[in-house]
Design a protein around this motif. Structure first.
Motif, mmCIF file in Angstrom:
data_model
loop_
_atom_site.group_PDB
_atom_site.id
_atom_site.type_symbol
_atom_site.label_atom_id
_atom_site.label_comp_id
_atom_site.label_asym_id
_atom_site.label_seq_id
_atom_site.Cartn_x
_atom_site.Cartn_y
_atom_site.Cartn_z
ATOM 1 N N GLY A 73 0.834 -1.195 0.000
ATOM 2 C CA GLY A 73 0.000 0.000 0.000
ATOM 3 C C GLY A 73 0.873 1.250 0.000
ATOM 4 O O GLY A 73 2.065 1.179 0.321
ATOM 5 N N PRO A 74 0.278 2.432 -0.328
ATOM 6 C CA PRO A 74 1.066 3.664 -0.492
ATOM 7 C C PRO A 74 1.777 4.140 0.774
ATOM 8 O O PRO A 74 2.787 4.844 0.684
ATOM 9 N N ASP A 75 1.294 3.747 1.973
ATOM 10 C CA ASP A 75 1.946 4.229 3.201
ATOM 11 C C ASP A 75 3.009 3.270 3.741
ATOM 12 O O ASP A 75 3.609 3.535 4.782
ATOM 13 N N VAL A 76 3.223 2.167 3.051
ATOM 14 C CA VAL A 76 4.200 1.178 3.549
ATOM 15 C C VAL A 76 5.609 1.696 3.298
ATOM 16 O O VAL A 76 5.930 2.134 2.196
ATOM 17 N N THR A 77 6.427 1.666 4.350
ATOM 18 C CA THR A 77 7.794 2.179 4.202
ATOM 19 C C THR A 77 8.862 1.098 4.388
ATOM 20 O O THR A 77 9.973 1.235 3.893
ATOM 21 N N LYS A 78 8.509 0.046 5.137
ATOM 22 C CA LYS A 78 9.554 -0.939 5.490
ATOM 23 C C LYS A 78 9.806 -1.979 4.403
ATOM 24 O O LYS A 78 10.866 -2.600 4.380
ATOM 25 N N TYR A 79 8.836 -2.238 3.545
ATOM 26 C CA TYR A 79 8.963 -3.352 2.591
ATOM 27 C C TYR A 79 8.698 -2.895 1.165
ATOM 28 O O TYR A 79 7.904 -1.975 0.936
ATOM 29 N N ARG A 80 9.392 -3.615 0.240
ATOM 30 C CA ARG A 80 9.184 -3.368 -1.181
ATOM 31 C C ARG A 80 8.843 -4.672 -1.878
ATOM 32 O O ARG A 80 9.158 -5.754 -1.355
ATOM 33 N N VAL A 81 8.247 -4.575 -3.043
ATOM 34 C CA VAL A 81 7.914 -5.776 -3.820
ATOM 35 C C VAL A 81 9.186 -6.624 -3.989
ATOM 36 O O VAL A 81 10.252 -6.093 -4.291
ATOM 37 N N GLY A 82 9.039 -7.910 -3.734
ATOM 38 C CA GLY A 82 10.177 -8.826 -3.884
ATOM 39 C C GLY A 82 10.892 -9.128 -2.580
ATOM 40 O O GLY A 82 11.671 -10.083 -2.505
ATOM 41 N N ASP A 83 10.657 -8.354 -1.530
ATOM 42 C CA ASP A 83 11.314 -8.612 -0.240
ATOM 43 C C ASP A 83 10.852 -9.956 0.327
ATOM 44 O O ASP A 83 9.700 -10.345 0.181
ATOM 45 N N ARG A 84 11.776 -10.634 1.020
ATOM 46 C CA ARG A 84 11.447 -11.901 1.682
ATOM 47 C C ARG A 84 10.921 -11.574 3.080
ATOM 48 O O ARG A 84 11.588 -10.911 3.872
ATOM 49 N N VAL A 85 9.729 -12.051 3.380
ATOM 50 C CA VAL A 85 9.079 -11.665 4.639
ATOM 51 C C VAL A 85 8.386 -12.850 5.302
ATOM 52 O O VAL A 85 8.142 -13.882 4.673
ATOM 53 N N GLY A 86 8.062 -12.652 6.581
ATOM 54 C CA GLY A 86 7.355 -13.677 7.333
ATOM 55 C C GLY A 86 6.244 -13.057 8.169
ATOM 56 O O GLY A 86 6.280 -11.875 8.516
ATOM 57 N N VAL A 87 5.255 -13.893 8.477
ATOM 58 C CA VAL A 87 4.161 -13.508 9.376
ATOM 59 C C VAL A 87 3.979 -14.636 10.375
ATOM 60 O O VAL A 87 4.016 -15.813 10.010
ATOM 61 N N GLY A 88 3.804 -14.253 11.643
ATOM 62 C CA GLY A 88 3.646 -15.246 12.702
ATOM 63 C C GLY A 88 2.217 -15.349 13.185
ATOM 64 O O GLY A 88 1.280 -15.380 12.382
ATOM 65 N N CYS A 89 2.044 -15.328 14.509
ATOM 66 C CA CYS A 89 0.750 -15.679 15.100
ATOM 67 C C CYS A 89 -0.234 -14.525 15.192
ATOM 68 O O CYS A 89 -1.388 -14.740 15.531
ATOM 69 N N MET A 90 0.218 -13.291 14.955
ATOM 70 C CA MET A 90 -0.681 -12.128 15.114
ATOM 71 C C MET A 90 -0.673 -11.298 13.845
ATOM 72 O O MET A 90 0.373 -11.176 13.201
ATOM 73 N N VAL A 91 -1.824 -10.677 13.547
ATOM 74 C CA VAL A 91 -1.892 -9.767 12.393
ATOM 75 C C VAL A 91 -2.414 -8.373 12.749
ATOM 76 O O VAL A 91 -2.499 -7.503 11.889
ATOM 77 N N ASN A 92 -2.757 -8.166 14.024
ATOM 78 C CA ASN A 92 -3.199 -6.831 14.416
ATOM 79 C C ASN A 92 -3.225 -6.733 15.942
ATOM 80 O O ASN A 92 -3.293 -7.755 16.643
ATOM 81 N N SER A 93 -3.150 -5.499 16.433
ATOM 82 C CA SER A 93 -3.380 -5.209 17.857
ATOM 83 C C SER A 93 -3.714 -3.728 17.928
ATOM 84 O O SER A 93 -3.610 -3.025 16.912
ATOM 85 N N CYS A 94 -4.117 -3.235 19.107
ATOM 86 C CA CYS A 94 -4.632 -1.856 19.152
ATOM 87 C C CYS A 94 -3.546 -0.818 18.882
ATOM 88 O O CYS A 94 -3.826 0.260 18.372
ATOM 89 N N GLY A 95 -2.297 -1.152 19.224
ATOM 90 C CA GLY A 95 -1.194 -0.231 18.949
ATOM 91 C C GLY A 95 -1.084 0.917 19.926
ATOM 92 O O GLY A 95 -0.166 1.735 19.835
ATOM 93 N N GLU A 96 -2.031 1.009 20.882
ATOM 94 C CA GLU A 96 -2.074 2.179 21.763
ATOM 95 C C GLU A 96 -1.909 1.843 23.234
ATOM 96 O O GLU A 96 -1.538 2.706 24.031
ATOM 97 N N CYS A 97 -2.198 0.627 23.634
ATOM 98 C CA CYS A 97 -2.138 0.294 25.069
ATOM 99 C C CYS A 97 -0.669 0.192 25.501
ATOM 100 O O CYS A 97 0.242 0.173 24.672
ATOM 101 N N ASP A 98 -0.460 0.125 26.814
ATOM 102 C CA ASP A 98 0.908 0.063 27.341
ATOM 103 C C ASP A 98 1.670 -1.115 26.731
ATOM 104 O O ASP A 98 2.848 -1.001 26.389
#
Ligand code: NAP
Ligand code: ZN
Length: 346
Positions: A73-98
């Protein structure tokens, strides 16, 4: 929405069968990943059989995902097409709690969103890695460093982080004795990672069947727990006992193998309650604790550590039509040491 081939289970304990699922359109901070390999974790089996309760069907399991970036997506800064990546057990969280702000997304007070068998904050059901494509928020994607192939990297996203995190937290390293209980998917990663951290590693397996492997993976010692003299021999030995077993164990016997002040960490998640005597802890100021996967930044540190120490998973690569048989072999403790699905066969 884009359609992608997957394998799903439609009811508790059912067989996994081919299907097609929809992935959401890219949001500004989303990464679209072509999945190359997906590991089979025993948690997939617990949930596909609804052994923990609360499973939602149809379910596409899989939280050990490795692949390459297909679009961002247009706001993604860490990854580019072709990068080797992984995803584990979580895909989201609130991002705001302690907890989220401190990098413990797994303990998000709003609840982290599991990669599959979860419901995202927008109400969408999550479907996991036994598929050819997934769309994940950038903040829940990790980079797979050069030097680790994608197939042996996939299991690091769960088995790797789940063992790395407590080993680091409880101080595994030179001069420390670590016992790893159960030589399965998590256990074999625990052995490799603890050895790479410099600890003296002992495997406690049910039998001596995997002894040669245990020693090759980095353990110095190996004992069969079916031999009742093992617990007498090992009394008061270990700084850390890492329990990766998916079934109920006699906890007191394992606590007896800890040194004064030592810690037994449960990462295995049997559905039955564990029992122990208070005296097993009191007599030695011992710690009985648990550990749940790891945060995203920590997962990236684990991947970097594994690349630096040339640690990958020992895998058996299978095609989509072998998944049901693989589940049975995991349940029979006959996995050497992680099944990884080649998703091109879906
Ligand atoms: P796995 O590959 O099946 O390994 C478990 C090992 O435990 C087996 O290979 C076996 O090793 C031993 N074992 C099995 N049944 C036993 C029994 N009745 N008595 C004694 N030992 C037994 O499973 P895994 O994928 O590593 O997962 C292990 C557990 O960790 C599962 O419960 C899973 O849900 C949980 N898990 C937890 C987290 C977390 O965040 N805490 C993350 C991932 C997974 P030996 O043959 O060597 O004895
Ligand atoms: Zn897992």
């Amino acid at each position: 929405m884009t359609s992608t081939p997957a394998i799903a289970v439609t009811h508790a304990g059912g067989q996994l069968a081919p299907t097609t699922i929809e992935r959401r359109e890219l949001r500004p901070d989303d990464v679209q990943i072509d999945i190359a390999y997906a590991g089979i974790c025993h948690s997939d089996i617990h949930q596909a059989k609804d052994e923990w309760g609360g499973s939602v069907f149809p379910m596409v399991p899989g939280h050990e995902i490795a692949g390459t970036v297909a679009a961002v997506g247009p706001d993604v800064t860490k990854y580019r097409v072709g990068d080797r990546v992984g995803v584990g057990c979580m895909v989201n969280s609130c991002g705001e709690c302690d907890y989220c702000r401190e990098g413990y997304e797994q303990f998000c007070v709003k609840g982290n969103i599991q990669t599959y068998n979860g419901v995202d904050y927008d109400g969408a059901h999550t479907y996991g890695g036994y598929s050819q494509q997934i769309v994940v928020k950038e903040g829940f994607v990790c980079g797979i460093p050069e030097g680790i192939e994608l197939d042996v990297a996939a299991p690091l996203l769960c088995a790797g982080i789940t063992t790395f995190s407590p080993l680091q937290h409880w101080g595994a390293g030179p001069g420390k004795k670590v016992a790893v209980v159960g030589l399965g998917g998590l256990g074999h990663m625990g052995v490799k990672i603890a050895a790479a951290m410099g600890a003296e590693v002992t495997v406690l397996s049910q039998s001596l069947k995997k002894q040669e492997d245990g020693l090759r993976l980095g353990a110095k010692h190996y004992y069969a727990t079916e031999d009742s003299s093992t617990f007498d021999t090992l009394r008061g030995q270990f700084d850390i006992v890492l329990n990766t077993v998916s079934a109920k164990l006699p906890i007191d016997a394992y606590l007896s193998t800890l040194r004064v002040g030592g810690a037994m960490v449960n990462v295995g998640a049997p559905s039955e309650p564990l029992e122990y005597s208070a005296f097993s802890l009191i007599g030695g100021n011992k710690v009985l604790t648990g550990s749940m996967i790891g945060g995203i930044a920590e997962t990236q540190r684990m991947l970097d550590f594994c690349a630096e120490h040339h640690v990958g998973s020992e895998i058996e690569t299978i095609s989509a039509d072998q998944v049901n048989e693989a589940y049975q072999r995991v349940e029979d403790s006959d996995v050497r040491y992680r099944f990884v699905i080649d998703t091109s066969t879906l």
